[in-house]
Design a protein around this motif. Structure first.
Motif, short mmCIF file in Angstrom:
data_model
loop_
_atom_site.label_atom_id
_atom_site.label_comp_id
_atom_site.label_asym_id
_atom_site.label_seq_id
_atom_site.Cartn_x
_atom_site.Cartn_y
_atom_site.Cartn_z
N VAL A 78 43.39 49.25 36.16
CA VAL A 78 44.58 49.13 35.06
C VAL A 78 44.51 47.69 34.16
CG1 VAL A 78 46.47 46.78 36.40
CG2 VAL A 78 45.31 48.41 37.65
N TYR A 79 44.76 47.93 33.55
CA TYR A 79 44.21 47.44 31.87
C TYR A 79 44.63 45.94 32.43
CZ TYR A 79 43.85 45.76 27.30
OH TYR A 79 43.93 44.80 26.03
N GLU A 80 43.60 44.93 32.70
CA GLU A 80 43.50 43.72 32.71
C GLU A 80 42.44 42.48 32.02
OE1 GLU A 80 45.19 43.25 37.16
OE2 GLU A 80 43.72 41.70 36.54
N PRO A 81 42.60 42.57 31.04
CA PRO A 81 41.73 41.92 30.06
C PRO A 81 41.43 40.36 31.08
CG PRO A 81 43.05 42.30 28.80
CD PRO A 81 43.60 43.22 29.86
N SER A 82 42.14 39.53 31.09
CA SER A 82 41.36 38.42 31.77
C SER A 82 41.10 38.46 32.95
CB SER A 82 42.94 37.62 31.91
OG SER A 82 43.80 38.85 32.44
N ASN A 83 40.73 39.93 33.75
CA ASN A 83 40.19 39.26 35.03
C ASN A 83 37.92 38.88 34.70
OD1 ASN A 83 39.15 40.13 37.62
ND2 ASN A 83 40.99 41.32 37.42
N PRO A 84 37.95 38.89 35.39
CA PRO A 84 36.53 38.11 34.79
C PRO A 84 35.83 39.91 35.48
CG PRO A 84 37.23 36.73 37.02
CD PRO A 84 38.07 37.72 36.25
N VAL B 18 40.33 47.10 35.30
CA VAL B 18 39.72 47.09 36.15
C VAL B 18 40.29 48.25 37.41
CG1 VAL B 18 39.86 45.17 38.67
CG2 VAL B 18 39.71 44.05 36.27
N ARG B 19 38.99 48.35 38.03
CA ARG B 19 39.85 49.18 39.39
C ARG B 19 40.61 48.57 40.82
NH1 ARG B 19 38.07 54.29 38.70
NH2 ARG B 19 35.77 54.28 38.64
N TYR B 20 42.22 49.30 40.96
CA TYR B 20 42.35 49.16 42.43
C TYR B 20 42.78 49.59 43.11
CZ TYR B 20 43.80 44.30 40.36
OH TYR B 20 44.24 43.14 39.71
N PRO B 21 42.36 49.67 44.79
CA PRO B 21 43.28 50.74 45.51
C PRO B 21 43.73 52.00 45.71
CG PRO B 21 42.71 48.21 46.80
CD PRO B 21 42.59 48.25 45.59
N ASP B 22 44.19 53.19 45.80
CA ASP B 22 45.36 53.55 45.43
C ASP B 22 45.72 54.07 46.88
OD1 ASP B 22 46.27 57.30 44.83
OD2 ASP B 22 46.62 54.95 44.47
N ILE B 23 46.34 52.40 47.09
CA ILE B 23 47.30 52.07 48.68
C ILE B 23 49.02 52.05 48.17
CG2 ILE B 23 47.35 50.94 50.15
CD1 ILE B 23 44.29 50.99 50.60
N ALA C 136 35.85 42.98 34.90
CA ALA C 136 37.67 43.92 33.89
C ALA C 136 36.05 44.19 32.52
CB ALA C 136 37.97 43.15 32.57
N ASP C 137 35.93 45.29 32.66
CA ASP C 137 34.96 46.30 31.85
C ASP C 137 34.74 45.58 30.31
OD1 ASP C 137 35.91 49.27 31.52
OD2 ASP C 137 36.69 47.62 31.68
N ALA D 161 40.22 44.29 43.72
CA ALA D 161 39.91 44.30 42.55
C ALA D 161 38.27 44.72 42.72
CB ALA D 161 40.52 43.05 41.55
N SER D 162 38.02 46.01 41.54
CA SER D 162 36.83 46.11 41.65
C SER D 162 36.39 46.88 39.91
CB SER D 162 36.13 47.03 42.26
OG SER D 162 37.20 47.38 43.92
N PRO D 163 35.08 46.54 40.26
CA PRO D 163 34.69 46.77 38.36
C PRO D 163 34.66 47.88 38.37
CG PRO D 163 33.29 46.39 39.57
CD PRO D 163 34.44 46.33 40.20
#
Lengths: 132, 133
Positions: A74-80, A88-93, A82-83, A32-34
């Protein structure tokens, strides 16, 4: 002298690097990346013929290309990380795609190994010529 | 392999020219013995040319030494490559295991080829030396 073996050896090397790239992609699948930065970019190995059209055969890795940097948001508000909107950005693999490539790399590796074995058997049979 | 046969035919022609078919091959100092030496050389060179390292057939005696020397040098190169890779594999710094296996197999093949060439040359030489009057 034993060209078939060294050409197949170059094929084995490229298949090994392909497997390395696929393994790298699979292990970084859930990075996960910001959203302010880049997502993990998938690695693609570029294979090119060695001196195409000449007597010298074989394949080599001419470069490594990276996939898209945008990834999927991806919408993940619980991720530390997250903007403010919770993305949050996930790789497109795609895991299925990577597993298919892994199977192709493995079969390519095995095919080149078969070439080395058969070539060696042929050369050794040639050495038996003329033996009573 | 045609060269030992050509060697025998050349010896036969030498016998017919000297006109003494029974004693000249046994005497190395005679004219028959001298031509015997040249024919042995072409026979050995032909044997080496069939399995030559660069694939060019040679029929003269002078090229046999060059071919054999080149073959031994290439064998030495393959063996040293295989030894270097064996050290790398043992110390864990080798990146590709298949490169080492292919190098060691090539060295083994080159060794067997050198031994086979030597055996054939020795066999041709022994056959000619065993020729009776």
């Amino acid at each position: 002298m034993f060209n078939a073996m060294s050409i197949a050896g170059s094929g084995i090397g490229v298949s090994r690097k392909w497997m390395d790239a696929v393994s790298d992609n699979i292990s970084n699948l859930n990075d996960a990346s910001p959203t302010s930065g880049k997502a993990f970019q998938a690695r693609y190995v570029e294979a090119q013929a060695v001196n195409y059209g000449s007597d010298e055969g074989g394949v080599r890795v001419s470069g490594v290309k990276l996939g898209s940097a945008a990834g999927r948001t991806v919408y993940e508000p619980s991720n530390p990380i997250a903007d403010k909107d919770g993305y949050v950005r996930y790789p497109d693999i795609d895991l299925g795609d990577q597993m298919g490539q892994l199977m192709m790399a493995q079969r390519g590796y095995q095919a080149n190994l078969q070439v080395v074995n058969r070539a060696q058997e042929s050369y050794m049979a040639a050495l038996q010529l003329g033996k009573s | 392999m045609t060269s030992p046969i050509s060697g025998l035919s050349a010896v036969g022609s030498a016998l017919s020219t000297t006109g003494v078919p029974s004693t000249s091959p046994l005497d190395p100092a005679s004219g028959g013995g001298g031509s015997l030496g040249v024919d042995t050389g072409s026979g050995l060179a032909g044997a080496a040319g069939v399995t030559g390292t660069d694939g060019t057939p040679s029929t003269s005696g002078a090229d046999f030494a060059a071919i054999l020397g080149g073959g031994v040098d290439k064998l030495q190169g393959l063996q040293s490559t295989s030894d270097t890779m064996a050290v790398q594999a043992a110390t864990g710094s080798a990146t590709d295991i298949h490169k080492y296996m292919i190098a060691s197999n090539e060295a083994a093949l080159a060794t067997q080829m050198t031994v086979a060439v030597r055996n054939k040359a020795l066999e041709a030489f022994t056959q000619i030396m065993q020729m009776q009057a």
